[in-house]
Design an enzyme around this catalytic site. Structure first.
Site, PDB file in Angstrom:
ATOM      1  N   TYR A 192     -12.795  -0.034   8.025  1.00  0.00           N
ATOM      2  CA  TYR A 192     -12.064  -0.605   8.951  1.00  0.00           C
ATOM      3  C   TYR A 192     -12.004  -2.228   9.001  1.00  0.00           C
ATOM      4  O   TYR A 192     -13.260  -2.798   8.793  1.00  0.00           O
ATOM      5  CB  TYR A 192     -12.092  -0.220  10.517  1.00  0.00           C
ATOM      6  CG  TYR A 192     -11.255   0.681  11.062  1.00  0.00           C
ATOM      7  CD1 TYR A 192      -9.926   0.023  10.923  1.00  0.00           C
ATOM      8  CD2 TYR A 192     -11.524   1.909  11.663  1.00  0.00           C
ATOM      9  CE1 TYR A 192      -8.697   1.060  11.582  1.00  0.00           C
ATOM     10  CE2 TYR A 192     -10.437   2.734  12.111  1.00  0.00           C
ATOM     11  CZ  TYR A 192      -9.097   2.221  12.020  1.00  0.00           C
ATOM     12  OH  TYR A 192      -8.059   2.889  12.478  1.00  0.00           O
ATOM     13  N   GLU A 222      -9.317  -4.659  10.603  1.00  0.00           N
ATOM     14  CA  GLU A 222      -8.238  -5.324  11.331  1.00  0.00           C
ATOM     15  C   GLU A 222      -8.492  -6.781  11.599  1.00  0.00           C
ATOM     16  O   GLU A 222      -9.358  -7.267  11.783  1.00  0.00           O
ATOM     17  CB  GLU A 222      -8.148  -4.472  12.826  1.00  0.00           C
ATOM     18  CG  GLU A 222      -7.585  -3.302  12.882  1.00  0.00           C
ATOM     19  CD  GLU A 222      -7.427  -2.835  14.199  1.00  0.00           C
ATOM     20  OE1 GLU A 222      -7.411  -3.471  15.105  1.00  0.00           O
ATOM     21  OE2 GLU A 222      -7.447  -1.448  14.298  1.00  0.00           O
ATOM     22  N   ARG A 258       1.434   2.706  -3.874  1.00  0.00           N
ATOM     23  CA  ARG A 258       2.261   2.615  -2.827  1.00  0.00           C
ATOM     24  C   ARG A 258       1.928   1.610  -1.879  1.00  0.00           C
ATOM     25  O   ARG A 258       0.896   1.960  -1.211  1.00  0.00           O
ATOM     26  CB  ARG A 258       2.709   3.969  -2.102  1.00  0.00           C
ATOM     27  CG  ARG A 258       2.937   5.019  -3.151  1.00  0.00           C
ATOM     28  CD  ARG A 258       3.582   6.163  -2.377  1.00  0.00           C
ATOM     29  NE  ARG A 258       5.029   5.946  -2.227  1.00  0.00           N
ATOM     30  CZ  ARG A 258       5.811   6.276  -3.128  1.00  0.00           C
ATOM     31  NH1 ARG A 258       5.654   6.497  -4.519  1.00  0.00           N
ATOM     32  NH2 ARG A 258       7.112   5.880  -2.804  1.00  0.00           N
ATOM     33  N   THR A 301       7.963  -3.926  -2.146  1.00  0.00           N
ATOM     34  CA  THR A 301       6.950  -2.758  -2.344  1.00  0.00           C
ATOM     35  C   THR A 301       6.360  -3.187  -3.513  1.00  0.00           C
ATOM     36  O   THR A 301       6.817  -3.967  -4.348  1.00  0.00           O
ATOM     37  CB  THR A 301       7.688  -1.331  -2.465  1.00  0.00           C
ATOM     38  OG1 THR A 301       8.576  -1.460  -3.475  1.00  0.00           O
ATOM     39  CG2 THR A 301       8.343  -0.817  -1.021  1.00  0.00           C
ATOM     40  N   ASP A 307      14.759  -8.936  -0.346  1.00  0.00           N
ATOM     41  CA  ASP A 307      14.051  -7.750  -0.492  1.00  0.00           C
ATOM     42  C   ASP A 307      14.094  -7.319  -1.975  1.00  0.00           C
ATOM     43  O   ASP A 307      14.913  -6.668  -2.500  1.00  0.00           O
ATOM     44  CB  ASP A 307      14.772  -6.527   0.436  1.00  0.00           C
ATOM     45  CG  ASP A 307      13.858  -5.320   0.110  1.00  0.00           C
ATOM     46  OD1 ASP A 307      13.097  -5.104  -0.734  1.00  0.00           O
ATOM     47  OD2 ASP A 307      14.228  -4.132   1.272  1.00  0.00           O
ATOM     48  N   LYS A 310       7.042   0.124  -7.445  1.00  0.00           N
ATOM     49  CA  LYS A 310       8.313   0.519  -8.274  1.00  0.00           C
ATOM     50  C   LYS A 310       8.048  -0.497  -9.726  1.00  0.00           C
ATOM     51  O   LYS A 310       7.201   0.156 -10.318  1.00  0.00           O
ATOM     52  CB  LYS A 310       9.741   0.062  -7.547  1.00  0.00           C
ATOM     53  CG  LYS A 310       9.771   0.661  -6.177  1.00  0.00           C
ATOM     54  CD  LYS A 310      10.959   0.382  -5.422  1.00  0.00           C
ATOM     55  CE  LYS A 310      11.096   1.254  -4.041  1.00  0.00           C
ATOM     56  NZ  LYS A 310      10.756   0.717  -2.881  1.00  0.00           N
TER      57      LYS A 310
HETATM   58  N1  DSN Z   1      13.438   4.915  -1.235  1.00  0.00           N
HETATM   59  C1  DSN Z   1      13.531   3.652  -2.267  1.00  0.00           C
HETATM   60  C2  DSN Z   1      14.394   3.872  -3.483  1.00  0.00           C
HETATM   61  O1  DSN Z   1      14.453   5.106  -3.947  1.00  0.00           O
HETATM   62  O2  DSN Z   1      15.132   2.919  -3.725  1.00  0.00           O
HETATM   63  C3  DSN Z   1      13.965   2.817  -1.517  1.00  0.00           C
HETATM   64  O3  DSN Z   1      12.890   2.258  -0.686  1.00  0.00           O
END
Ligand code: DSN
Length: 428
Positions: free
Chosen positions: A50, A52, A230, A221, A195, A224
């Site tokens: 932990y 925080e 993730r 994120t 984003d 990707k």
């Molecule tokens: N779920 C994602 C996508 O497939 O594009 C977006 O957050």
């Protein structure tokens, strides 16, 4: 004791999922395959701790090493994205976006973001999402060819006076002109949020312009095109103020506002195993090979797009500049859902997707979304994608033909055998 000995049922399920990933063509553009090093950090003892708060100011003892891990991730993020400040704690993309709303807006304020059916994201103002219920969300669409329509965006901004304008997409196959959004945001006095979840890896790899010095705040994120675990990050410019000081909601204070929105605003303990894996992914993304990877993603996407179009498949905007494309199947008489199911049967994983001005519903839309980041990670090149395009077109034109399906399965096997994914991994 190994997982297969303590919980064989679960080990078998993981093995089945590994086999699916290993022996199929993963073409969902938001998915990718992390390196064994990222996987090792993600499965590490960071999960036990932990912490925080932020490095140097935690609510728990024993944080001397997780402080260094988080500082390493922050330093790497700042360098690679050329920003003054990086918060690496958001649990994933949606919480990262929620934190930006919480930091910069009051409930009831107006936001302008893309409509989900035109390639936006739920958190950009979908009516049933927090962004469309707690805030007054206005959505822009696209022109008739599927391109961003800056006249519409400017008109909506002038009409509704949003406090924040959002750019960044889940299904937009073209380069985004960040500067045009900046100009519109400045015209109406709005914050500008980018984003870059889908294209972060392409930005680092020099295949797409970066918004990080144009937008007021950038979210991404990490799993990707960036090819990490993730997780998510919030990037901004300015300095963090003394925690005891009250700060105004102005651009210079965005780093402070973001840090406070994450904790104590929205989250508790950061996921230190994820932070460690983000640090590893950022290290990998800083290497010259990552530039080659990003370039190959785009070359592969262009090869796939050309192959599909040569077979008469219509693509939104008639092609792609990035890692993804959306195929409009209306003229084939096949729905997106039917296509997704049929492709799944032969080991090709895509997702059904709306097309601009879709006449069908989101649960059974007219299109499918395809991307190349995951296949590129396992070594696929243009010629492989040309073959994949031909396979997809053949299936879509013969969706009920069992012998054609068998033939396609054979070719899928040849392609995946040629490009092994995790040869050393085994769960049971
Ligand atoms: N779920 C994602 C996508 O497939 O594009 C977006 O957050």
């Amino acid at each position: 004791m190994k997982l297969s000995q303590t919980d064989n049922k679960l080990a078998q399920l993981l093995q089945a999922e590994l086999n699916r990933q290993e022996h199929g063509l993963e073409m969902i553009p938001s998915e990718n395959f992390v390196s064994p090093a990222v996987l090792e950090a993600l499965g590490s003892i960071g999960t036990n701790k932990y912490s925080e708060g932020y490095p140097g100011r935690r609510y728990y003892g024993g944080c001397q090493f997780v402080d260094q891990i988080e500082n390493l991730a922050i330093a790497r993020a700042k360098k690679i994205f050329n920003v003054d400040h990086a918060n690496v704690q958001p649990y994933s993309g949606s919480p990262a976006n929620l934190a930006v709303y919480f930091a910069l807006l009051d409930v009831g304020d107006t936001v302008l973001g893309a409509n989900l059916s035109f390639g936006g994201h739920m958190t950009h103002g979908l009516k049933v999402n927090f962004s469309g219920t707690l805030y007054k969300a206005v959505n822009y669409t696209a022109d008739k060819n599927g391109y961003l329509d800056f006249d519409e965006i400017r008109n909506l901004a002038k009409e509704h006076g949003p406090k924040m304008i959002i750019a960044g997409y889940t299904a937009y196959p073209r380069i985004i002109d960040w500067q045009k959004f900046r100009e519109i945001a400045d015209e109406v006095g709005a914050f500008f949020m980018a984003d870059i979840a889908h294209i972060a890896g392409l930005i680092i790899g020099g295949q797409h312009p970066s918004p990080t010095r144009i937008a007021d705040v950038t979210t991404t994120t990490t799993h990707k095109t960036l090819r990490g675990p993730r997780g998510a990050m919030i990037l901004s410019n300015g300095t963090v103020s003394n925690p005891a000081k009250k700060v105004e909601r102005i651009k210079e204070n965005i780093p402070t506002l973001i840090d406070r929105a994450i904790i104590p605003g929205l989250q508790g303990g950061p996921h230190n195993h994820t932070t460690a894996a983000i640090a590893v992914a950022l290290h990998e993304a800083s290497k010259p090979e990552f530039k080659d990877y990003a370039k190959q993603i785009v070359l592969n996407a262009k090869a796939l797009a050309e192959s599909l179009m040569n077979e008469g498949i219509k693509l939104v905007t008639d092609g792609t500049d990035n890692h993804l494309m959306v195929a409009d199947l209306s003229s084939l008489g096949v729905s997106g859902k039917e296509a997704e199911t049929a492709l799944d049967e032969v080991g090709i994983t895509v997702n059904k997707n709306t097309v601009p001005f879709d006449k069908r519903k989101p649960f059974d839309p007219s299109g499918i979304r395809l991307g190349t980041p995951a296949l590129t990670s396992r070594g696929f090149k243009e010629n492989d994608l040309k073959i994949v395009g031909q396979l997809i077109a053949k299936l879509l034109k013969n969706i009920n033909d069992a012998s054609i399906k068998e033939g396609i399965k054979k070719t899928v096997k040849e392609l995946t055998d040629k490009h092994p994914l995790y040869p050393d991994l085994k769960y049971n």
